[in-house]
Design a protein around this motif. Structure first.
Motif, PDB file in Angstrom:
ATOM      1  N   ARG A 102      -6.070  -2.486   3.931  1.00 16.90           N
ATOM      2  CA  ARG A 102      -6.009  -1.720   2.695  1.00 16.90           C
ATOM      3  C   ARG A 102      -7.426  -1.646   2.332  1.00 16.90           C
ATOM      4  O   ARG A 102      -8.347  -2.696   2.062  1.00 16.90           O
ATOM      5  CB  ARG A 102      -5.338  -2.277   1.644  1.00 16.90           C
ATOM      6  N   ALA A 137       1.771  -6.965  -9.692  1.00 14.60           N
ATOM      7  CA  ALA A 137       2.332  -6.473  -8.414  1.00 14.60           C
ATOM      8  C   ALA A 137       3.868  -6.272  -8.622  1.00 14.60           C
ATOM      9  O   ALA A 137       4.571  -6.898  -9.617  1.00 14.60           O
ATOM     10  CB  ALA A 137       2.274  -7.778  -7.291  1.00 14.60           C
ATOM     11  N   ALA A 143       8.219   0.637  -9.927  1.00 12.79           N
ATOM     12  CA  ALA A 143       6.900   1.131  -9.916  1.00 12.79           C
ATOM     13  C   ALA A 143       6.366   1.027 -11.453  1.00 12.79           C
ATOM     14  O   ALA A 143       7.018   1.214 -12.518  1.00 12.79           O
ATOM     15  CB  ALA A 143       6.785   2.755  -9.582  1.00 12.79           C
ATOM     16  N   LYS A 156       2.059   2.357  -9.923  1.00 12.80           N
ATOM     17  CA  LYS A 156       1.566   1.359  -8.988  1.00 12.80           C
ATOM     18  C   LYS A 156       3.149   0.961  -8.707  1.00 12.80           C
ATOM     19  O   LYS A 156       3.727   0.320  -9.369  1.00 12.80           O
ATOM     20  CB  LYS A 156       0.809   0.281  -9.453  1.00 12.80           C
ATOM     21  N   LEU A 158       6.239  -0.159  -5.143  1.00 14.36           N
ATOM     22  CA  LEU A 158       6.357  -0.910  -3.969  1.00 14.36           C
ATOM     23  C   LEU A 158       7.893  -0.075  -3.327  1.00 14.36           C
ATOM     24  O   LEU A 158       8.958  -0.635  -3.821  1.00 14.36           O
ATOM     25  CB  LEU A 158       6.573  -2.483  -4.214  1.00 14.36           C
ATOM     26  N   GLY A 163       5.162  -0.459   1.918  1.00 16.57           N
ATOM     27  CA  GLY A 163       4.043  -1.003   1.307  1.00 16.57           C
ATOM     28  C   GLY A 163       3.642  -0.594  -0.130  1.00 16.57           C
ATOM     29  O   GLY A 163       4.489   0.265  -0.644  1.00 16.57           O
ATOM     30  N   GLU A 164       2.731  -0.995  -0.656  1.00 16.77           N
ATOM     31  CA  GLU A 164       2.378  -0.825  -2.116  1.00 16.77           C
ATOM     32  C   GLU A 164       1.576   0.649  -2.025  1.00 16.77           C
ATOM     33  O   GLU A 164       0.774   0.962  -1.198  1.00 16.77           O
ATOM     34  CB  GLU A 164       1.436  -1.756  -2.520  1.00 16.77           C
ATOM     35  N   ARG A 165       2.057   1.533  -2.963  1.00 18.75           N
ATOM     36  CA  ARG A 165       1.632   2.890  -3.318  1.00 18.75           C
ATOM     37  C   ARG A 165       0.796   2.931  -4.703  1.00 18.75           C
ATOM     38  O   ARG A 165       1.332   2.394  -5.606  1.00 18.75           O
ATOM     39  CB  ARG A 165       2.469   3.646  -3.176  1.00 18.75           C
ATOM     40  N   TRP A 166      -0.167   3.868  -4.551  1.00 16.10           N
ATOM     41  CA  TRP A 166      -1.010   4.047  -5.739  1.00 16.10           C
ATOM     42  C   TRP A 166      -1.245   5.624  -6.095  1.00 16.10           C
ATOM     43  O   TRP A 166      -0.981   6.329  -4.955  1.00 16.10           O
ATOM     44  CB  TRP A 166      -2.573   3.509  -5.889  1.00 16.10           C
TER      45      TRP A 166
END
Length: 361
Positions: A102, A137, A143, A156, A158, A163-166
């Protein structure tokens, strides 16, 4: 029963500095916000300082990465995804997992300017974080949605298996319609700083400045190893020359694949130049489009009576449809600012506009 008599000194608070007009600062102690303000931070706070990169100035990527990838090789993964050249951006690593890395990038000019302002204030920056890192997290399927003053929402989330998204979303565009955000349960946050913060002491730092090392002369064992390496390098000299010759042949084949059959090196260079010019023209149009989008967004924020109905970009022309009441947007002024031509159709309440970006190239 064992008693630990060692004294544990309490962790120093954090002073978060976020660039803007004006700058924002937040003093956090024990994970709890204590004080906040704008402009130059107070002196003698006895706090560790973290520079916060605003969300609108950074880009987040999650990409497959080969094992053993070094710091200086991170920008190579982003060559096809960035408009700027590799030397115009600074790249930081947020983490590695399951053969992926990342990465976060920010314009070098912006980062150097922010650090320069901290130097003027006499503030020593210990680490650098992205604004999204301040959000805790998220849990799977959830979100965080941070509604910031100024017309931006930072999200932000998941999602399962992704996976984690922004996402930084302008409020003028309405509710988020981009996958996977409509499927995630949103937890709202408000204010100049999020109501809840991630554990700051465990956040990975970004864009660390490497400190110069003091030179220490080699030891006897190191000198012996150096001599052995030199001897080995001499034996490999012939092999290296052979490999270089094969590499030249490979480069010639690659140029031939891109430019086609050419009469000579000069013609091949001219063909490569034309391809590069076409690529630069496309990059220029993308920058012009970004400038136009920013100007239209700013105008719409200042005139709530108008709404954006549809947009489309075909690579050369940007098609826009807006509706509203009152004075129409200054289309001619926007087009002149980026060197484009504009065509306006429609009545006073519904307007279709076409910006031709090819004129500027």
């Amino acid at each position: 029963m064992k008693v630990d008599w060692r004294r544990r000194s309490p962790a120093r608070p954090w002073l978060l500095l976020r660039p803007g007009s004006p700058w924002d600062w937040l003093l956090v102690e024990g994970g709890i916000a204590q004080r906040q303000g704008q402009g130059e931070p107070p002196a003698n706070l006895q706090a560790r300082v973290a520079l916060i990169v605003p969300a609108e100035h950074c880009s987040h990527f999650q990409l497959p990465a080969p094992p053993g990838l070094r710091r200086e090789e991170w920008p190579l993964l982003l060559e096809d995804r960035l408009l700027q050249s590799a030397d115009e951006v600074v790249c930081g690593c947020l983490g590695r997992e399951a053969g992926q890395v990342r990465l976060l990038t920010v314009a070098r000019q912006h980062l150097e300017g922010w650090r320069g302002q901290c130097v003027k204030w006499g503030v020593s920056v210990e680490c650098c974080w992205a604004e999204f890192q301040l959000l805790p997290a998220p849990e799977p399927g959830v979100a965080w949605c941070w509604q910031k003053p100024g017309g931006f929402s930072l999200m932000k989330g998941l999602s399962e298996g992704a996976g984690e998204r922004w996402l930084a979303w302008p409020d003028v565009l309405g509710d988020v319609r981009v996958e996977p955000w409509p499927q995630l349960r949103r937890v709202p946050l408000e204010g100049r700083w999020p109501d809840e913060l991630a554990p700051l002491d465990s956040l990975p730092g970004l864009f660390e400045q490497r400190r110069p090392r003091t030179f220490v002369g080699p030891s006897r064992a190191q000198r012996q190893l150096l001599a052995a390496c030199l001897l080995l390098a001499c034996t490999w000299g012939g092999l290296w020359l052979a490999q270089q010759w094969r590499q030249v042949q490979l480069w010639q084949a690659q140029v031939l694949a891109v430019t086609g059959e050419q009469a000579g090196p000069r013609q091949a260079a001219q063909a490569l130049k034309r391809l590069r010019e076409a690529e630069l023209q496309q990059q220029l149009r993308v920058r012009q489009l970004a400038d136009l989008q920013g100007r239209l967004q700013a105008w719409l924020q200042a005139h709530p009576g108008w709404r954006l109905q549809a947009v489309r970009f075909d690579g050369q022309r940007w098609h826009v449809r807006v509706e509203g009441e009152g004075a129409a947007p200054p289309w001619g002024e926007m087009a002149s600012a980026v060197g484009a031509q504009v065509q306006v159709n429609g009545d006073a309440s519904s307007t279709r506009v076409v910006f031709d970006l090819e004129v500027a190239t």
